[in-house]
Write an enzyme that holds these catalytic residues in place. Structure first.
Site, mmCIF file in Angstrom:
data_model
loop_
_atom_site.group_PDB
_atom_site.id
_atom_site.type_symbol
_atom_site.label_atom_id
_atom_site.label_comp_id
_atom_site.label_asym_id
_atom_site.label_seq_id
_atom_site.Cartn_x
_atom_site.Cartn_y
_atom_site.Cartn_z
ATOM 1 N N PRO A 1 1.115 -1.257 0.339
ATOM 2 C CA PRO A 1 0.243 0.040 0.010
ATOM 3 C C PRO A 1 0.553 1.280 0.434
ATOM 4 O O PRO A 1 1.872 1.436 0.420
ATOM 5 C CB PRO A 1 -0.845 -0.242 1.102
ATOM 6 C CG PRO A 1 0.210 -1.130 2.151
ATOM 7 C CD PRO A 1 0.596 -1.937 1.322
ATOM 8 N N HIS A 2 0.008 2.369 -0.690
ATOM 9 C CA HIS A 2 1.469 3.451 -0.831
ATOM 10 C C HIS A 2 0.642 4.710 -1.324
ATOM 11 O O HIS A 2 -1.192 4.325 -1.515
ATOM 12 C CB HIS A 2 2.323 3.827 -1.755
ATOM 13 C CG HIS A 2 1.512 3.154 -3.238
ATOM 14 N ND1 HIS A 2 1.616 1.438 -3.327
ATOM 15 C CD2 HIS A 2 1.642 3.466 -4.255
ATOM 16 C CE1 HIS A 2 1.219 1.244 -4.987
ATOM 17 N NE2 HIS A 2 1.562 3.126 -5.143
#
Length: 154
Positions: free
Chosen positions: A65-66
């Site tokens: 996730p980013h």
């Protein structure tokens, strides 16, 4: 770029409570808030917004996730090992037990992509993931990540 520049030791955690993707995002928000002083609710909101564009579960039990956030001066990360895998809508439909979250400044260009490539390349290595899964201690996990990258960079 190296893991030691992306990741603080206090941004590494073993989670026993994550029972869903949303709960994991909240746990990451809390972890990032404590390690880097970011607002946890903004972090969670940014991760969920990014996730709505497409899942960041890259397969083999790994999620990346980013998000981009205002107020950051550099790319930073958080690493989470889950004691029980959770559904993450991954490309291979396998549950996730390793998550490395990356956060970049709004205007980060190539640095964000370099960090994402570094993390992705490292966590595609089955031997690295096996070591991480076999060592449910935050300090050991940090050492594995930072030493593994030093060896690869040499």
């Amino acid at each position: 770029m190296q893991f030691a520049t992306l990741l603080k030791p206090e941004a590494v955690k073993v989670l026993t409570s994550a029972s869903s993707k949303k709960r994991l995002m909240q746990d990451i928000g809390d972890l990032v808030s404590g390690a880097y002083g970011m607002d946890a609710s903004r972090v969670v909101e940014a991760l969920i917004a990014r996730e709505s564009l497409g899942p960041t579960g890259v397969g083999h039990g790994v999620a990346l996730p980013h998000a981009r956030l205002d107020g950051l001066n550099e790319v930073v990360g958080a690493f989470v090992l889950l004691d029980k895998p959770i559904d993450f809508s991954s490309v291979d439909r396998q549950p996730v037990d390793i998550a490395f979250a990356l956060f970049a400044p709004e205007d980060a260009g190539v640095e964000h992509l370099k960090a994402l490539a570094l993390v992705s390349r490292t966590l595609r290595d089955n031997s690295v993931c096996s070591k991480l899964r076999a060592n449910p201690d935050a300090a050991t996990l940090y050492t594995i990540l930072t030493e593994e990258n030093s060896v690869q960079a040499a």
